[in-house]
Design an enzyme around this catalytic site. Structure first.
Site, PDB file in Angstrom:
ATOM      1  N   THR A 293       1.193  -1.235   0.198  1.00 53.50           N
ATOM      2  CA  THR A 293       0.118   0.373   0.026  1.00 53.50           C
ATOM      3  C   THR A 293       0.894   1.359   0.162  1.00 53.50           C
ATOM      4  OG1 THR A 293      -0.278   0.179   2.483  1.00 53.50           O
ATOM      5  CG2 THR A 293      -1.071  -1.653   1.484  1.00 53.50           C
ATOM      6  N   ASP A 294      -0.037   2.271   0.356  1.00 57.19           N
ATOM      7  CA  ASP A 294       0.464   3.848   0.565  1.00 57.19           C
ATOM      8  C   ASP A 294       0.785   3.810   1.111  1.00 57.19           C
ATOM      9  OD1 ASP A 294       2.092   5.873  -0.456  1.00 57.19           O
ATOM     10  OD2 ASP A 294       1.202   6.678  -2.357  1.00 57.19           O
ATOM     11  N   ALA A 295       1.390   4.981   1.998  1.00 60.74           N
ATOM     12  CA  ALA A 295       1.052   4.810   3.465  1.00 60.74           C
ATOM     13  C   ALA A 295      -0.337   5.516   3.953  1.00 60.74           C
ATOM     14  CB  ALA A 295       2.733   6.428   3.865  1.00 60.74           C
ATOM     15  N   ALA A 297      -2.956   4.706   3.383  1.00 60.03           N
ATOM     16  CA  ALA A 297      -3.948   3.795   2.456  1.00 60.03           C
ATOM     17  C   ALA A 297      -5.049   3.174   3.240  1.00 60.03           C
ATOM     18  CB  ALA A 297      -3.297   3.002   1.102  1.00 60.03           C
TER      19      ALA A 297
END
Length: 770
Positions: A293-295, A297
């Site tokens: 994931t992105d941070a 997310a």
């Protein structure tokens, strides 16, 4: 144990290790935490691990660290408190040793680092941002740059980078435009493959390789209004024919990690999209790596998207969709075990994620060669070879947008005094872009310093004058009087304007009269670009335009250099400047490269990878729009100020008519497009030959033209060379309404030239298969 024995196969080792793990240990492998928070630096450069981190390791609750060596205002790691290259390598060895020796099964950690245009750590080489690297139109050079980044990162123990950024920009008001390759999927795909080859090199376990992470999957660059992480309004057909193209090419090149995007597409967050992560990425493309994931997310599924009620539901949904690792969040660590106990999440999905992650750790060589040599890190990082490479990328990516009456190059014999005026003339951090670490004084060669060193080598450094005039965003004109006084003493003025993606590194502001740095507590910032810094306009901020107009009134030769992270739309400057250079963020060697271009030591060869509008009201404006996009507004047409592929040279090039062979092909055949290019000027230089394709009649609407080939060639004055492009079935295919890629019979117009709006044409005909 089998998993510790390198003589066994990869799958045997993975299966053996998984069979020995508890559920809690499996969940721990899906957890990544902030690396810089796991230790404290001692006065001698060694580190001491925090007790909280030690306990997490002993309990098997962590699988990866994010940015252990990252230094910037967010991490609060400075030049004084950060780790040198040698110390950084030793620190990661210390962390890894504890993880291996103090955890029950000795599973090594995966160290992921930010490396968009150089490792974001103290001492690393700072290369030009991706938007400039793309502007070189030189995939071999960019591959070399990415390999150099991999060497520096891996030498300190980093094994993964969260790049390349493969988002296609549809609204350059978006603050992350600088991190991308621009607006074209074909060019981005070629650069994406080059990045993967450069980063991953000979193999993931090689000492000069790191794992590439493709981001942001998908559609992130097409957000509503250019606002970061805003919804994306895009049909599946457009998604496949535009935004997914560079990701597919990078997967085909061997990328083993993909990061999901923050945005939603037609109401479905990318972090929970089974269609994107399972159907497209894994089933259709055969991707065999892991998804991160992105941070934070995953937290947005509960707080933001509100598509689930709680953390247990969010983790179950993301895990089922295909998420394997959570970047710097706490959802998996806090809620996944509970979700499994409640039966909301499936143990099979957990096992699948763990196996994917462990397989990559084995392929990275972490179980067999977990440590690095600090001596090697000290030797390789910021080597002279890498410094020169940063300079060459800047040389080839800087773009000459305009050059009236051959105002450039500057002739030393007749130039007289040169005045560098403007807020970006001598501001090191404004030259580097976002995702940059603190830099020691003198490392970054600014425009002023580059010109000074160039003139000093000629014995003419007394011909150089300087005044900043104003700041990037401030409305104060108190520096105008001194800037005009300085400019009045010169024959040529180099105005260095633009933007800044520099976070607050504590350098403060400048004295607008002397140009000296002043540390202050006002909280003022020049930052107008970078992640989370989106704009409503594309004009110069602050009083920069007024400063330029005041200097122009002096009647001097006016050379404008833009240093910035997104296109600038300033019609007045287009009309009144004698020459305009687009330098994007050219990195630590940008000043040297710009001086060489200004004085003709280097012939500019950068070409735009993103259209520059005349007015923000034209947005979205990109060269490969559909035929039905319309012709004009009441006030103006849809022609950009500078089109995709544009860039001038100090010489001229002529193209012959392209020859198509064979001119008739079947859908499964290829054709060769041959053209002769001649340097018709008096200087040697690079030309970027660009091939565009137009499908004249198709069953679904297609772009007016699409880039399908490019070739960067060096030619001496009077020299001619033959360039051949190969059009394969993949270049000719379209995406149907059923999302299939097919080649339809019909006529295709071929255009070959030096930009998207110039060139010679020919016709290729695809006939129905017999």
């Amino acid at each position: 144990m089998i998993y510790q024995d390198a003589t066994y196969s990869l799958q045997e080792r993975v299966q053996d290790l998984c069979s020995r793990m508890t559920r809690e240990e499996k969940v721990g492998q899906l957890v990544q935490i902030f690396g810089w928070q796991t230790f404290e630096r001692n006065s001698d450069g060694t580190i001491t691990l925090t007790e909280e981190f030690r306990q997490q390791i002993r309990e098997g609750r962590i699988g990866a660290l994010y940015a252990a060596l990252r230094a910037d205002p967010w991490t609060e790691v400075t030049l004084e408190t950060g780790l040198s290259p040698r110390e950084g390598a030793a620190a990661l060895n210390t962390i890894q040793k504890y993880a291996i020796e103090q955890s029950r099964l000795g599973i090594p950690l995966m160290f992921g680092e930010e490396c968009s245009h150089g490792h974001m750590a103290i001492g690393a080489t700072v290369y030009p941002v991706p938007l400039l690297a793309a502007s070189t139109w030189n995939t071999e050079l960019y591959e070399e740059m990415c390999h150099a980044v991999a060497i520096e990162t891996r030498s300190q123990g980093g094994v993964a980078t969260y790049s390349p950024v493969l988002d296609i920009v549809r609204d350059p008001r978006w603050g992350r435009t600088e991190e991308t390759y621009g607006e074209d999927p074909y060019l981005a795909g070629e650069l994406a493959a080059a990045a993967v080859r450069g980063l991953q090199g000979r193999g993931l376990d090689a000492p000069d390789s790191v794992m590439a992470t493709l981001k942001h999957f998908a559609g992130y660059g097409a957000s509503e209004g250019g606002r970061n992480a805003a919804p994306v309004h895009m049909g599946m057909k457009e998604l496949h024919e535009v935004d997914l193209v560079p990701f597919r090419k990078a997967v085909e090149a061997g990328a083993v990690s993909v990061m999901t995007a923050y945005n939603e597409i037609d109401g479905v967050p990318c972090t929970s999209s089974e269609y994107l992560l399972e159907e497209v990425l894994r089933r259709q493309w055969g991707f065999d790596g892991f998804v991160i994931t992105d941070a934070s997310a995953m937290n947005m599924l509960v707080h933001g998207y509100n598509i689930v009620e709680n953390g247990e539901q969010a983790t179950a949904l993301a895990l089922k969709a295909g998420i394997d690792l959570e970047m710097s969040g706490s959802m998996f660590s806090r809620y996944l075990n509970s979700a499994l106990e409640q039966g909301i999440a499936d143990e099979a999905h957990l096992d699948q994620a763990v196996q994917r992650l462990l397989e990559i750790k084995f392929r990275l060589g972490l179980f067999d060669h977990p440590y690095v040599d600090p001596d090697r890190a000290e030797q390789l990082i910021h080597s002279q070879e890498h410094i020169e490479l940063a300079r060459e990328v800047a040389r080839q990516g800087i773009i000459l947008l305009q050059n009236k009456e051959n105002a450039l190059p500057i002739q030393l014999e007749t130039a007289g005094k040169i005045a560098v005026i403007g807020p970006n003339g001598n501001t090191p951090y404004n030259q580097l872009g976002d995702y940059t670490s603190p830099q020691p004084e003198g490392k970054v060669i600014t425009v002023l310093e580059g010109i000074r060193q160039y003139l000093a080598a000629k014995g003419l450094d007394d011909q150089l004058l300087y005044a900043p005039g104003c700041r990037i965003r401030d409305e104060s004109e108190e520096g105008f009087a001194y800037a005009l006084e300085v400019a009045g003493q010169a024959e040529t003025v180099v105005m260095v304007l633009g933007g800044s993606s520099a976070r607050d590194f504590g350098e403060g502001t400048v004295d607008l009269r002397t140009g000296q740095s002043l540390v202050h507590n006002s909280g003022a910032s020049d930052m107008e670009s970078g992640e989370g810094i989106d704009r409503v306009d594309l004009n110069l901020t602050g009083v920069q335009l007024r400063l330029c107009q005041a200097v122009h009134a002096l009647g001097k030769k006016l050379i404008v250099i833009y240093i910035n992270g997104r296109p600038v739309a300033e019609p007045w400057i287009d009309e009144h400047a004698d020459a305009i250079i687009e330098a994007w963020y050219p990195g630590q060697e940008g000043g040297h490269a710009l001086a060489e271009i200004l004085y003709g030591e280097v012939n500019p060869s950068g070409r735009l990878t993103i259209s520059v509008p005349r007015h923000v009201g034209q947005l979205p404006i990109y060269y490969n729009g559909k035929r039905t996009r319309g012709k004009r507004y009441l006030e103006m047409d849809l022609q950009p100020a500078y089109p995709f592929g544009h860039g001038l040279s100090y010489t001229t090039f002529a193209y012959s008519d392209p020859v198509v062979s064979p001119a008739l092909i079947q859908p499964d055949q290829s054709a060769a497009i041959t053209v002769q290019i001649t340097n018709t000027g008096s200087r040697a230089g690079w030309e970027v030959a660009q091939l565009y394709l137009t499908d004249l009649v198709s069953s679904v609407t297609r772009p007016d033209k699409e880039l399908k080939g490019f070739y960067k060639i060096w030619l001496e004055p009077g020299e001619s060379s033959e360039v051949t492009f190969t059009l394969t079935p993949e270049h000719l295919e379209l995406v149907t309404s059923q999302l299939n890629r097919v080649v339809e019979p019909g006529e295709f117009r071929i255009q070959v030239g030096g930009s998207s709006v110039t060139g010679k044409s020919a016709v290729l005909t695809v006939i129905a298969a017999k």
